[in-house]
Scaffold this active site. Structure first.
Site, PDB file in Angstrom:
ATOM      1  N   PRO A   2     -43.850  57.750  -9.990  1.00 45.73           N
ATOM      2  CA  PRO A   2     -43.301  57.175  -8.768  1.00 45.73           C
ATOM      3  C   PRO A   2     -42.022  56.383  -9.012  1.00 45.73           C
ATOM      4  O   PRO A   2     -42.016  55.421  -9.771  1.00 45.73           O
ATOM      5  CB  PRO A   2     -44.432  56.263  -8.271  1.00 45.73           C
ATOM      6  N   GLU A   3     -40.967  56.843  -8.403  1.00 50.18           N
ATOM      7  CA  GLU A   3     -39.744  56.052  -8.353  1.00 50.18           C
ATOM      8  C   GLU A   3     -39.587  55.602  -6.905  1.00 50.18           C
ATOM      9  O   GLU A   3     -40.505  55.758  -6.110  1.00 50.18           O
ATOM     10  CB  GLU A   3     -38.541  56.883  -8.816  1.00 50.18           C
ATOM     11  N   HIS A 131     -60.951  56.533 -13.449  1.00 51.41           N
ATOM     12  CA  HIS A 131     -59.867  55.567 -13.637  1.00 51.41           C
ATOM     13  C   HIS A 131     -59.574  54.767 -12.381  1.00 51.41           C
ATOM     14  O   HIS A 131     -58.439  54.365 -12.146  1.00 51.41           O
ATOM     15  CB  HIS A 131     -58.590  56.246 -14.126  1.00 51.41           C
ATOM     16  N   ARG A 150     -53.369  56.022 -16.782  1.00 48.46           N
ATOM     17  CA  ARG A 150     -52.675  55.515 -17.957  1.00 48.46           C
ATOM     18  C   ARG A 150     -52.581  53.991 -17.994  1.00 48.46           C
ATOM     19  O   ARG A 150     -52.104  53.419 -18.962  1.00 48.46           O
ATOM     20  CB  ARG A 150     -51.284  56.130 -18.053  1.00 48.46           C
ATOM     21  N   ARG A 185     -20.419  45.423 -19.453  1.00 43.97           N
ATOM     22  CA  ARG A 185     -21.594  45.924 -20.179  1.00 43.97           C
ATOM     23  C   ARG A 185     -21.233  47.110 -21.052  1.00 43.97           C
ATOM     24  O   ARG A 185     -20.566  48.035 -20.615  1.00 43.97           O
ATOM     25  CB  ARG A 185     -22.699  46.298 -19.198  1.00 43.97           C
TER      26      ARG A 185
END
Length: 304
Positions: A2-3, A131, A150, A185
């Site tokens: 998921p983004e 899970h 996870r 940067r």
DNA sequence: AGAAGGACCTGCACGC
DNA sequence: TGCGTGCAGGTCCTTC
């Protein structure tokens, strides 16, 4: 994985289903503490709260809560002429008054899905997926379940002011502010895009895809990019994210109901996962390198 | 301080 | 078939 677009889709889906519902009780697995806030604190603080709304901040799902105290106060203030008795019953303080039990009233439940986390809204008789780490039982009878194989996901209570996330929103940041993020940067632009303290919500896939669309080599030092190229990058990033949100919103509307993943939206990847295949623009082979510890895909001819 | 790299964690694909 | 290995990556932590 998921983004931002996936999290937005999930947050909207959960919002539609549980807004206005009340948390009756909460259960947490004992399988290691997968949470930022201790499970015991979550279990003590959540019951009695009503869900005001669910929305996205960066990659976080934010559940706005209304405490029992808030609900009572609201009810009282809505009731017409107040008599002396009801005033006398009014509690002077916000916090729970039970002696010896100082449970702060949470204002928000923050959920991060990590890589494999899922939020499901289900009927209670739906078998629990493996899970499953948290289950909130709702007054409507439904359940909000947090499943995460996870265990990179996190739950936390926020009792302070509204959660704003660590960085800037890519969909709303102004071009000058965007350019300012990278000034001076030296790290690669791809690594900078992934840094959630600068910009939150962008993950590996959308970083690669937006850099391709902007024609920028992922390894380029962030601080050396011209303003024009950064403007183009912001435009590409927004276009990719918006397209993904639109597609996600339509194709995954049942996501939180069902058994999960079925048909999760994939944008038309132009570089991500296409190592060795021809570039859709110039036909050159897409290359894969490791940058900032992440697999990174680009077209050596289109991206300079 | 900024940057880089490893740890965390499990499921899955792959090779022998 | 079955086992070992490597890979996936968001975030946190340590090290340089």
């Amino acid at each position: 994985m998921p983004e931002l677009p996936e999290v937005e889709t999930i947050a909207n889906g959960v919002d539609r289903r549980i807004r206005g519902d009340r948390i009756v009780s909460a259960w947490f697995s004992k399988h290691k503490e997968p949470f930022k806030t201790a499970a015991s604190a979550l279990a003590a603080a959540l019951p009695g709260n009503r869900v005001r709304a669910v929305h996205r901040v960066g990659k976080h799902i934010v559940v706005d809560l209304e405490s029992a105290g808030d609900q009572n106060r609201k009810a009282r203030s809505e009731a017409r002429p107040r008599d002396a008795k009801s005033l006398a019953l009014e509690s002077p303080r916000r916090e729970a008054r039970t002696p010896g039990r100082l449970v702060p009233e949470p204002s928000q439940l923050i959920v991060h899905l990590g890589m494999t986390g899922r939020l499901l809204v289900t009927a209670p008789d739906v078998p629990q997926a493996p899970h499953t780490h948290a289950v909130l039982h709702l007054a409507s009878g439904r359940e909000l379940r947090f499943v995460d194989p996870r265990r990179f996901g996190r739950l936390a209570l926020n009792t302070a002011e509204a959660f704003a996330g660590p960085g800037h929103e890519p969909l709303t940041i102004s071009p000058p502010d965007f350019a300012r993020l990278f000034r001076g940067r030296k790290l690669a632009i791809k690594a900078a895009l992934l840094n959630q303290k600068l910009l939150h919500g962008v993950g590996n896939i959308y970083a690669d895809e937006s850099l391709f669309r902007a024609g920028i080599r992922p390894t380029r030092p962030a601080g050396r990019l011209t303003r024009a190229r950064l403007d183009r990058l912001l435009k590409s990033l927004r276009a990719v994210l918006r397209a993904a949100i639109r597609a996600g919103g339509s194709s995954v509307s049942d996501y939180v109901d069902a058994d999960g993943e079925a048909g999760f939206f994939q944008i038309q990847h132009r570089v991500y996962g296409r190592e060795g295949q021809p570039c859709r623009v110039c036909g050159n082979q897409i290359r894969r390198i490791v940058l900032a510890g992440r697999s990174t895909h680009f077209c050596p001819r289109c991206q300079t």
